[in-house]
Design an enzyme around this catalytic site. Sequence first.
Site, mmCIF file in Angstrom:
data_model
loop_
_atom_site.group_PDB
_atom_site.id
_atom_site.type_symbol
_atom_site.label_atom_id
_atom_site.label_comp_id
_atom_site.label_asym_id
_atom_site.label_seq_id
_atom_site.Cartn_x
_atom_site.Cartn_y
_atom_site.Cartn_z
ATOM 1 N N ARG A 24 23.122 7.805 -20.106
ATOM 2 C CA ARG A 24 23.733 7.966 -19.089
ATOM 3 C C ARG A 24 24.413 9.383 -18.578
ATOM 4 O O ARG A 24 23.844 9.819 -16.862
ATOM 5 C CB ARG A 24 24.763 7.200 -18.281
ATOM 6 C CG ARG A 24 25.166 6.793 -17.186
ATOM 7 C CD ARG A 24 26.314 7.296 -16.492
ATOM 8 N NE ARG A 24 27.579 7.422 -17.292
ATOM 9 C CZ ARG A 24 28.440 8.611 -17.120
ATOM 10 N NH1 ARG A 24 28.457 8.932 -16.607
ATOM 11 N NH2 ARG A 24 29.583 8.075 -17.884
ATOM 12 N N CYS A 249 28.655 18.393 -15.708
ATOM 13 C CA CYS A 249 29.292 18.179 -14.590
ATOM 14 C C CYS A 249 28.823 18.783 -13.128
ATOM 15 O O CYS A 249 28.918 20.293 -13.171
ATOM 16 C CB CYS A 249 30.762 18.504 -14.554
ATOM 17 S SG CYS A 249 32.093 17.725 -13.446
ATOM 18 N N ASN A 258 28.207 17.249 -23.481
ATOM 19 C CA ASN A 258 28.934 16.275 -24.277
ATOM 20 C C ASN A 258 29.059 17.181 -26.282
ATOM 21 O O ASN A 258 28.380 17.563 -26.200
ATOM 22 C CB ASN A 258 28.717 14.671 -24.061
ATOM 23 C CG ASN A 258 28.511 13.976 -22.795
ATOM 24 O OD1 ASN A 258 30.046 13.918 -22.823
ATOM 25 N ND2 ASN A 258 27.933 14.165 -22.364
#
Length: 315
Positions: A24, A249, A258
């Site tokens: 995701r 982002c 991440n």
Amino acid sequence: MTDSVFLQRGDPVQKVKLVEVGLRDGLQNESRSLPTEVKVTIANLLIDAGVKELEVTSFVHPKWVPQLADAAELANSLPRRPDVCCRALVPNRKGLERALDTNIDEFAVFLSASETHNRKNINKGIRETYPVLEEVVREATAKGKRVRGYVSTVFGCPYEGEVPLSNTAEIVNRLLEMGVYEISLGDTIGVATPRQVKEKLKALTREVPADRLAGHFHDTRGTALVNAYVCLEQGITTLDSAFGGLGGCPYAPGAAGNVATEDLVYMLEGMGVETGIDLEALCEAGWLAEKQLGKKLPSKVLQSVAAKRRKEGSR
């Protein structure tokens, strides 16, 4: 298992829960959309490697996140196992209604600790967002579904800079009051430093039990791993990560992905902290994603294991 690492907070940490968010939070930032069947294969590889918690998609409008336009199809194609939780992000009641028609196990809601980032992200102020999330949590829990929460920009905002801890504390408490069972604290743009993380978490855990919190770090400035370690020092033993180090982002130019699941597993297992994940098997998911995306992923351990395999294959 070797002796567990002793951390400053108190008892030795013997086990950490990793929440895999690559399908995701990782794929939504890629310019290339992966076919549903590839996502299902990646999910199976992650589960076979020992991953027990996966955030697999988001039921936002496809116009905003076309990479996740197959949310319902993917949710209904995933393997069903009693020991594995597949979770989806839902932004509002409409998204929840779509998600409830699928086999998804749990849901997640989100907002930012920064007013400006929240408006950029969901076109609402923080206080305007509360009623939307309350409705989602109330209806989801009435259906017997647990809800996790995300608070973005806890450690810094691309528009406002430093974000006061009071913002985060208020949001965390509101989410807990709504019935959210766990809240992930996000370093959305990857600006956090270990000292900052320690100070914020030390203050926050005076108000909120550490076992209701999780750490979510991006590696823009190379501090994600050490920031994750600081979470353990403060008694927070749930950490989000993404296979291959995928992510970013859209509202923070230059924000990296991440913390890589492979790198985190390598560090934790090397310290004697159990993750339940087979590192070699985990790498298979990252290599498949690399082929499909047509690029190398940033996980250092992933690339190291790949190089080792190539060398062994050339002998």
